[in-house]
Design a protein around this motif. Structure first.
Motif, PDB file in Angstrom:
ATOM      1  N   CYS A   6      32.233  11.566  25.220  1.00 30.62           N
ATOM      2  CA  CYS A   6      31.703  12.788  25.820  1.00 30.62           C
ATOM      3  C   CYS A   6      30.420  13.147  25.085  1.00 30.62           C
ATOM      4  N   THR A   7      29.319  13.261  25.821  1.00 35.05           N
ATOM      5  CA  THR A   7      28.041  13.574  25.194  1.00 35.05           C
ATOM      6  C   THR A   7      27.930  15.048  24.823  1.00 35.05           C
ATOM      7  N   VAL A   8      28.888  15.858  25.264  1.00 41.06           N
ATOM      8  CA  VAL A   8      28.866  17.283  24.942  1.00 41.06           C
ATOM      9  C   VAL A   8      29.549  17.552  23.604  1.00 41.06           C
ATOM     10  N   CYS A   9      30.768  17.000  23.428  1.00 39.08           N
ATOM     11  CA  CYS A   9      31.536  17.329  22.225  1.00 39.08           C
ATOM     12  C   CYS A   9      31.879  16.140  21.337  1.00 39.08           C
ATOM     13  N   GLY A  10      31.655  14.912  21.837  1.00 45.30           N
ATOM     14  CA  GLY A  10      31.936  13.736  21.032  1.00 45.30           C
ATOM     15  C   GLY A  10      33.328  13.149  21.199  1.00 45.30           C
ATOM     16  N   TYR A  11      34.154  13.745  22.076  1.00 43.56           N
ATOM     17  CA  TYR A  11      35.494  13.195  22.341  1.00 43.56           C
ATOM     18  C   TYR A  11      35.360  11.758  22.833  1.00 43.56           C
ATOM     19  N   ILE A  12      36.233  10.888  22.355  1.00 47.39           N
ATOM     20  CA  ILE A  12      36.257   9.492  22.802  1.00 47.39           C
ATOM     21  C   ILE A  12      37.465   9.284  23.706  1.00 47.39           C
ATOM     22  N   TYR A  13      37.191   8.861  24.960  1.00 44.70           N
ATOM     23  CA  TYR A  13      38.280   8.478  25.855  1.00 44.70           C
ATOM     24  C   TYR A  13      38.601   7.021  25.579  1.00 44.70           C
ATOM     25  N   ASP A  14      39.822   6.763  25.136  1.00 50.93           N
ATOM     26  CA  ASP A  14      40.292   5.412  24.842  1.00 50.93           C
ATOM     27  C   ASP A  14      41.294   5.018  25.924  1.00 50.93           C
ATOM     28  N   GLN A  48      29.274  13.324  32.195  1.00 54.95           N
ATOM     29  CA  GLN A  48      28.760  13.655  30.864  1.00 54.95           C
ATOM     30  C   GLN A  48      29.252  12.658  29.805  1.00 54.95           C
ATOM     31  N   PHE A  49      29.872  11.568  30.247  1.00 52.95           N
ATOM     32  CA  PHE A  49      30.390  10.543  29.341  1.00 52.95           C
ATOM     33  C   PHE A  49      29.477   9.321  29.373  1.00 52.95           C
ATOM     34  N   GLU A  50      29.397   8.643  28.221  1.00 54.77           N
ATOM     35  CA  GLU A  50      28.648   7.396  28.136  1.00 54.77           C
ATOM     36  C   GLU A  50      29.529   6.321  27.517  1.00 54.77           C
ATOM     37  N   LYS A  51      29.331   5.090  27.980  1.00 50.49           N
ATOM     38  CA  LYS A  51      30.113   3.968  27.495  1.00 50.49           C
ATOM     39  C   LYS A  51      29.740   3.659  26.048  1.00 50.49           C
ATOM     40  N   VAL A  52      30.758   3.484  25.198  1.00 49.01           N
ATOM     41  CA  VAL A  52      30.501   3.136  23.810  1.00 49.01           C
ATOM     42  C   VAL A  52      31.081   1.771  23.456  1.00 49.01           C
ATOM     43  N   GLY A  53      31.662   1.094  24.429  1.00 49.31           N
ATOM     44  CA  GLY A  53      32.184  -0.255  24.178  1.00 49.31           C
ATOM     45  C   GLY A  53      33.594  -0.282  23.681  1.00 49.31           C
TER      46      GLY A  53
END
Length: 53
Positions: A6-14, A48-53
């Protein structure tokens, strides 16, 4: 499966963990989340999410 941040708060969706509090099962790819799914921390929409791999 890729993780998404999440580019707003930094939460990582796994995908391996899913989002059980929102009814999302383990091993659910980000692309298969419902269109109305939002960040469980800040409520930001999927765009608002970006792929981080």
């Amino acid at each position: 499966m890729d993780k998404w941040k999440c580019t707003v708060c930094g939460y990582i969706y796994d995908p391996a963990a899913g989002d059980p509090d929102s009814g999302v099962a383990e091993n659910t790819p980000f692309e298969q989340l419902p269109d109305d799914w939002v960040c469980p921390i800040c409520g930001a929409p999927k765009d608002q999410f970006e792929k981080v791999g």
